[in-house]
Design a protein around this motif. Sequence first.
Motif, PDB file in Angstrom:
ATOM      1  N   LEU A  88      33.021  31.238  33.626  1.00 27.17           N
ATOM      2  CA  LEU A  88      33.885  32.461  33.429  1.00 27.17           C
ATOM      3  C   LEU A  88      34.114  33.599  32.119  1.00 27.17           C
ATOM      4  O   LEU A  88      33.978  33.296  31.584  1.00 27.17           O
ATOM      5  CB  LEU A  88      35.994  31.412  33.430  1.00 27.17           C
TER       6      LEU A  88
ATOM      7  N   HIS B  71      39.048  35.557  47.619  1.00 26.81           N
ATOM      8  CA  HIS B  71      39.386  36.529  46.142  1.00 26.81           C
ATOM      9  C   HIS B  71      37.790  36.767  46.335  1.00 26.81           C
ATOM     10  O   HIS B  71      37.236  37.164  45.566  1.00 26.81           O
ATOM     11  CB  HIS B  71      39.711  36.000  45.027  1.00 26.81           C
ATOM     12  N   GLN B  72      36.331  35.975  46.959  1.00 24.53           N
ATOM     13  CA  GLN B  72      35.869  35.659  46.636  1.00 24.53           C
ATOM     14  C   GLN B  72      35.095  36.334  47.095  1.00 24.53           C
ATOM     15  O   GLN B  72      35.523  37.292  48.482  1.00 24.53           O
ATOM     16  CB  GLN B  72      34.766  34.885  48.110  1.00 24.53           C
TER      17      GLN B  72
ATOM     18  N   SER C 255      42.044  39.426  32.793  1.00 23.77           N
ATOM     19  CA  SER C 255      41.732  39.767  34.009  1.00 23.77           C
ATOM     20  C   SER C 255      40.577  38.263  33.485  1.00 23.77           C
ATOM     21  O   SER C 255      40.109  38.699  33.047  1.00 23.77           O
ATOM     22  CB  SER C 255      40.592  40.989  34.270  1.00 23.77           C
TER      23      SER C 255
ATOM     24  N   SER D 282      30.608  35.759  43.387  1.00 22.11           N
ATOM     25  CA  SER D 282      31.476  36.688  42.281  1.00 22.11           C
ATOM     26  C   SER D 282      33.209  36.359  43.422  1.00 22.11           C
ATOM     27  O   SER D 282      33.106  36.136  44.020  1.00 22.11           O
ATOM     28  CB  SER D 282      31.216  37.615  42.390  1.00 22.11           C
ATOM     29  N   SER D 283      33.625  36.334  42.043  1.00 25.74           N
ATOM     30  CA  SER D 283      35.423  36.437  42.233  1.00 25.74           C
ATOM     31  C   SER D 283      36.197  36.998  41.739  1.00 25.74           C
ATOM     32  O   SER D 283      36.408  36.647  39.801  1.00 25.74           O
ATOM     33  CB  SER D 283      36.230  35.161  42.679  1.00 25.74           C
ATOM     34  N   LEU D 284      36.911  38.331  41.604  1.00 29.35           N
ATOM     35  CA  LEU D 284      38.080  38.687  40.738  1.00 29.35           C
ATOM     36  C   LEU D 284      39.410  37.742  41.165  1.00 29.35           C
ATOM     37  O   LEU D 284      40.081  38.230  41.980  1.00 29.35           O
ATOM     38  CB  LEU D 284      37.885  40.325  40.466  1.00 29.35           C
ATOM     39  N   SER D 285      40.307  38.481  39.877  1.00 26.15           N
ATOM     40  CA  SER D 285      41.740  37.950  39.818  1.00 26.15           C
ATOM     41  C   SER D 285      41.868  38.565  39.049  1.00 26.15           C
ATOM     42  O   SER D 285      41.249  38.833  37.566  1.00 26.15           O
ATOM     43  CB  SER D 285      41.568  36.585  39.708  1.00 26.15           C
TER      44      SER D 285
ATOM     45  N   ALA E  70      41.031  33.043  41.451  1.00 26.99           N
ATOM     46  CA  ALA E  70      39.640  32.898  41.423  1.00 26.99           C
ATOM     47  C   ALA E  70      38.673  32.344  42.079  1.00 26.99           C
ATOM     48  O   ALA E  70      37.451  32.397  42.345  1.00 26.99           O
ATOM     49  CB  ALA E  70      38.877  32.702  39.338  1.00 26.99           C
TER      50      ALA E  70
ATOM     51  N   LEU F 274      36.703  37.395  36.023  1.00 25.73           N
ATOM     52  CA  LEU F 274      35.249  37.340  36.550  1.00 25.73           C
ATOM     53  C   LEU F 274      35.017  36.008  36.738  1.00 25.73           C
ATOM     54  O   LEU F 274      34.658  35.600  35.886  1.00 25.73           O
ATOM     55  CB  LEU F 274      34.217  38.161  36.516  1.00 25.73           C
ATOM     56  N   ALA F 275      34.903  35.434  37.805  1.00 18.39           N
ATOM     57  CA  ALA F 275      34.306  34.385  37.987  1.00 18.39           C
ATOM     58  C   ALA F 275      33.229  34.641  38.421  1.00 18.39           C
ATOM     59  O   ALA F 275      33.186  34.766  39.859  1.00 18.39           O
ATOM     60  CB  ALA F 275      35.381  33.090  38.586  1.00 18.39           C
TER      61      ALA F 275
END
Lengths: 475, 353
Positions: free
Chosen positions: A348, A331-332, A395, A301-304, A326, A397-398
């Motif tokens: 996504l 960002h991971q 925002s 997961s990664s957030l931005s 992301a 989330l990937a």
Amino acid sequence: MTQSIVVQVGQCGNQVGCRFWDLALREHASVNKKGIYDEALSSFFRNVDTRRSDGDNNDISGGKIRSLKARAVLIDMEEGVVNEILQGPLRDVFDSKQLITDVSGSGNNWAVGHKVYGSTYREEIVENLRKAAEHCDCLQCFFVIHSMGGGTGSGLGTFVLNVLEDEFPEVYRIVTSVYPSAEDDVITSPYNSVLAMRELTEHADCVLPIENQSLVDIVNKIKHMSHSGKLGAEIKQSSTIISGQGGVKGQEKPFDAMNNIVANMLLNLTSSARFEGSLNMDLNEITMNLVPFPNLHYLVSSLSPLYTLADVNVPSRRLDQMFSDAFSKDHQLIHSDPKHSLYLACALIVRGDVQVSDLRRNIERLKPSLPFVSWNQEGWKTGLCSVPPVGHSHSLLALANNTCVKPTFIELKDRFMKLYKKRAHLHHYLHVDGMEQSCFSEAFSSLSSLIEEYNQLDATKGLLMTDAQRLNIAV
Amino acid sequence: MYSVAFPSFCVHGPRHEEDIMDLVRREVEKCDRLGGFFNMMSMAGGTGSGMGTYITQCLRDTYPHSFILNQVTWPYGTGEVIVQNYNSVLTLSHLYQSSDAILVHENDTVHKICAQLMNIKQISFKDVNKVIAHQLGSVLQPAYTEGASEYNRNPLGDLMKSMVCHPEYKLLGLRNIPQMSETSLAYSVFTWPGLLKHLRQMLIANAKMEEGIDWQVRPPAGGLPPAEKGTHNKQLRFNTSLANLLILRGKDVQSADTGGFMDPALYTSWLPPGVASSTWRTPMSFNRYEKSATLVSNSQFLLKPLDGIVGKAWNMFASRAYVHQYTQFGISEEDFLDSFTALEQIIASYTHL
């Protein structure tokens, strides 16, 4: 609307869980101005009339909010963390009947957590889960939060996972697992982690691995940004990314900022199931679209964005930056480089003021630099939720099913072997009733097979794959 | 309740069948005369595709003599749903058995219309759906069939009669012109010859919208289909039709000359052109357009997208990716193979028009 139940196990699980509930309440409070108990709230909270004394039947559906109770089960074999929660601002959110605690802890021993406490508390755990499930009209998912390196979260946590599969086979099991870093202070963490991994591979629908080191790096990056004194750059105080107020005892504790990130990830993951949007994405769509083969269900997961600058007007260039970020390795939430490994699938989950055209434009833009497996060149799953997180206008989330998890698993395997070759500390485990050497060798080979599955997919990377021969039809 | 891909077909369909068919029956009883069923669904997701297919089958079983038209939205080429190609293959193969006709809208095409013709900067699903609604309205709003003095009582039935003469050919496409933003509309003037000329060339050259029409493509001489050059993947340059329906709405509609659509060269050799082409008209303007022309077409125009979907689904199936998600709900590998076979058959039929 469906409901989910959070099962938080062990010290880490409960601390992260605590941050999650705090942020969830804040998120709903900022959206739900009228104080009405709506469907969004019901996905994670019950509405209870505490004046009535007939214990279980005091749920109120609809109408004004009386007292919100989290749909959660808190399990810990030490009392410290859970007691702190019960003394802090969240004490009213949990029912004492939702807690299962013991006194002496698991001594960082997976076997104690899984075998000893497992058998001791099985009945109580099942009872507790049943009660929580009965309060749901339509239970869709269990979220298990735990760490891998210790004893309770790792051992008892995976025991609970088994119970969930046995007792509620149709309800999805999404597990958030915090993996130990290389410099972990628990010597036996490789044993605990590998023993737990086997359970995750066999009994979870989806696992979201998190590494402490990555969280530390992200928190440091945010602190650096806020102190670097960039002109006009000021982190919004209301942003939920790092603000650690509330939850445990008011003062921000060292792990709070890190746990907030994980909590935010969970909030974003569930946003589409809670709020409306033009392209809804439910939790079962995640387990369906991101898991092409049953064992390969580990999602990076990664957030931005990780912080919001004080600018009010966000030009679309900034929006595109959110998408690019992301996919950057900074960002991971585990140490990995997805761009240089192989994507099996990617989701996504976008929140806020973003339209389908923005989404499409960015996918087109980023696609060429992201290697996807040959039979899933367009392996994108997208969701648009119109409600942004607190303090942000949008925002992302990937969630990536990517072979970049492999190095983490290989490292774990190596650390395990270092100890196991010397039979170090093994006796602590083998003393426990029900533990045998075969538990170790089976867990090890489960991990090896998993790594091998990823290897086989990696081998196809960059190869020019010819299209499969189509069926011939007689005309 | 959300559902997961085709499990919708196996699990939720049967579970809710009684309730749904009950609701349908109540609506049917309210009708003086049932024209038919118009089912709207997508192909990519779970509920629309799986449930939609299951319900269509129930409708066919319960009302064997009613017309059923399925309006199906084809997903964007670059993923909305990862298993969209599997869902599409399963949906189309099953619909072909129970539906009379499948009217297709492609998200990619409608998106382009929004971007290039309507000049919308930040396109939302609302915009896309508005265009689709406009196009459907242009077909289903009342009109006069040829020689009629009253509005058609049964547009669905008339549509089927004109468009679907053979059970192997059920895929229908829609072109509607003009399509533009309100601001541009104020400054535009249209003539029927102009509109019909564009529409005809859009049909022949397989153009999805009014911009970028390839005027070089011509119908073959002598009414015989041209030999296909190059590899079998090369884009078919000329779009052969099986049936065409023109729907003209607006000022001076009686003066519109639709002779260009009766040219036998446009059609497959085994069908007489008189049968294959028809026109509906009404002097009532539609949705603020002084003149509006719609072409409903049963032709090769969906061949390439369909082939693309089947190709990708087949590649994925070759690796058995995601198949375990379907088998756990009752769709076996055999079922997949049956669906693939059915679609290859449809592709072959349209290829040899």
